[in-house]
Design a protein around this motif. Sequence first.
Motif, PDB file in Angstrom:
ATOM      1  N   GLU A  76       0.835  -1.189   0.000  1.00 53.12           N
ATOM      2  CA  GLU A  76       0.000   0.000   0.000  1.00 53.12           C
ATOM      3  C   GLU A  76       0.871   1.240   0.000  1.00 53.12           C
ATOM      4  OE1 GLU A  76      -2.451   1.700  -0.988  1.00 53.12           O
ATOM      5  OE2 GLU A  76      -3.938   0.463   0.074  1.00 53.12           O
ATOM      6  N   ARG A  77       0.385   2.272  -0.664  1.00 57.15           N
ATOM      7  CA  ARG A  77       1.030   3.576  -0.616  1.00 57.15           C
ATOM      8  C   ARG A  77       0.679   4.205   0.735  1.00 57.15           C
ATOM      9  NH1 ARG A  77      -1.093   3.605  -6.101  1.00 57.15           N
ATOM     10  NH2 ARG A  77       0.473   2.567  -7.383  1.00 57.15           N
ATOM     11  N   PHE A  78       1.685   4.706   1.453  1.00 56.11           N
ATOM     12  CA  PHE A  78       1.459   5.262   2.781  1.00 56.11           C
ATOM     13  C   PHE A  78       1.025   6.709   2.635  1.00 56.11           C
ATOM     14  CE2 PHE A  78       2.940   6.529   7.156  1.00 56.11           C
ATOM     15  CZ  PHE A  78       2.017   5.750   7.833  1.00 56.11           C
ATOM     16  N   VAL A  79      -0.242   6.858   2.333  1.00 57.70           N
ATOM     17  CA  VAL A  79      -0.880   8.143   2.064  1.00 57.70           C
ATOM     18  C   VAL A  79      -2.210   8.172   2.818  1.00 57.70           C
ATOM     19  CG1 VAL A  79       0.235   8.495  -0.186  1.00 57.70           C
ATOM     20  CG2 VAL A  79      -1.912   7.191  -0.038  1.00 57.70           C
ATOM     21  N   PRO A  80      -2.886   9.323   2.864  1.00 61.48           N
ATOM     22  CA  PRO A  80      -4.174   9.385   3.561  1.00 61.48           C
ATOM     23  C   PRO A  80      -5.198   8.408   2.984  1.00 61.48           C
ATOM     24  CG  PRO A  80      -3.323  11.588   3.193  1.00 61.48           C
ATOM     25  CD  PRO A  80      -2.421  10.660   2.435  1.00 61.48           C
TER      26      PRO A  80
END
Length: 242
Positions: A76-80
Amino acid sequence: MSAVPFVVVHPDPAVLAQAVAARLITRLTDVQTERGTASVVLTGGTIGIATLAAVAASPARDAVDWRAVDVWWGDERFVPADSPDRNEKQAREALLDVLDLDPERVHPMPASHAGLSAEEAADRYAAALGSGVAFDVLMLGMGPDSHVASLFPGHPALHENDRLVVAVHDSPKPPPTRVSLTFPAIQAAREVWVIASGAEKAAAVRVALTCDQLAAPAAGARGVEKTLFLIDRASAAEIPGQ
């Protein structure tokens, strides 16, 4: 022991997505017939999301008891949480939102928020997985550099032998911070499917079938019972005999 890869070539990306969708529905149904429940690890990327959309469009999707499916993610992209870059968001829009899922069985990786580091997010996901992880199907896309999940060539995560989930920094693809399963988690899956399409993936497919996982991360994408490279004709161009 890991299963030797078996290569299945489809004519084009559209047929590939439909074929993988049909294979996934069949696999989950078969596992549920045997054990009652099933688990799947989703992947993002163009062909991964196209596959999920093909599942959504398939009249056979209701053969699966979706409330008895555990849904996980490979990275997963560690973004909101509301970022369009999130694999979770894309998967929900392509498929999950139209299924009758048990919310307790859907396991997204933590999103970024104040006070939570990528390392803490990785630890939380590893705790959710537990020590006896053995997914029924683990799907992985593959980049032109042969990365799978967020395991990139030359990155320290390739050498991780103990932890199931790690934080990844300085990703060569934006966004730079991610959370990813490691080889110990991937290689514990009963079946691993690498899905790739396009001529720009042809060299990566070749090295994934001929090199080791430190030289080509996709070479480490191996399942315990079965390893499939589900690809289209363009991405198979550099495989001898194809």
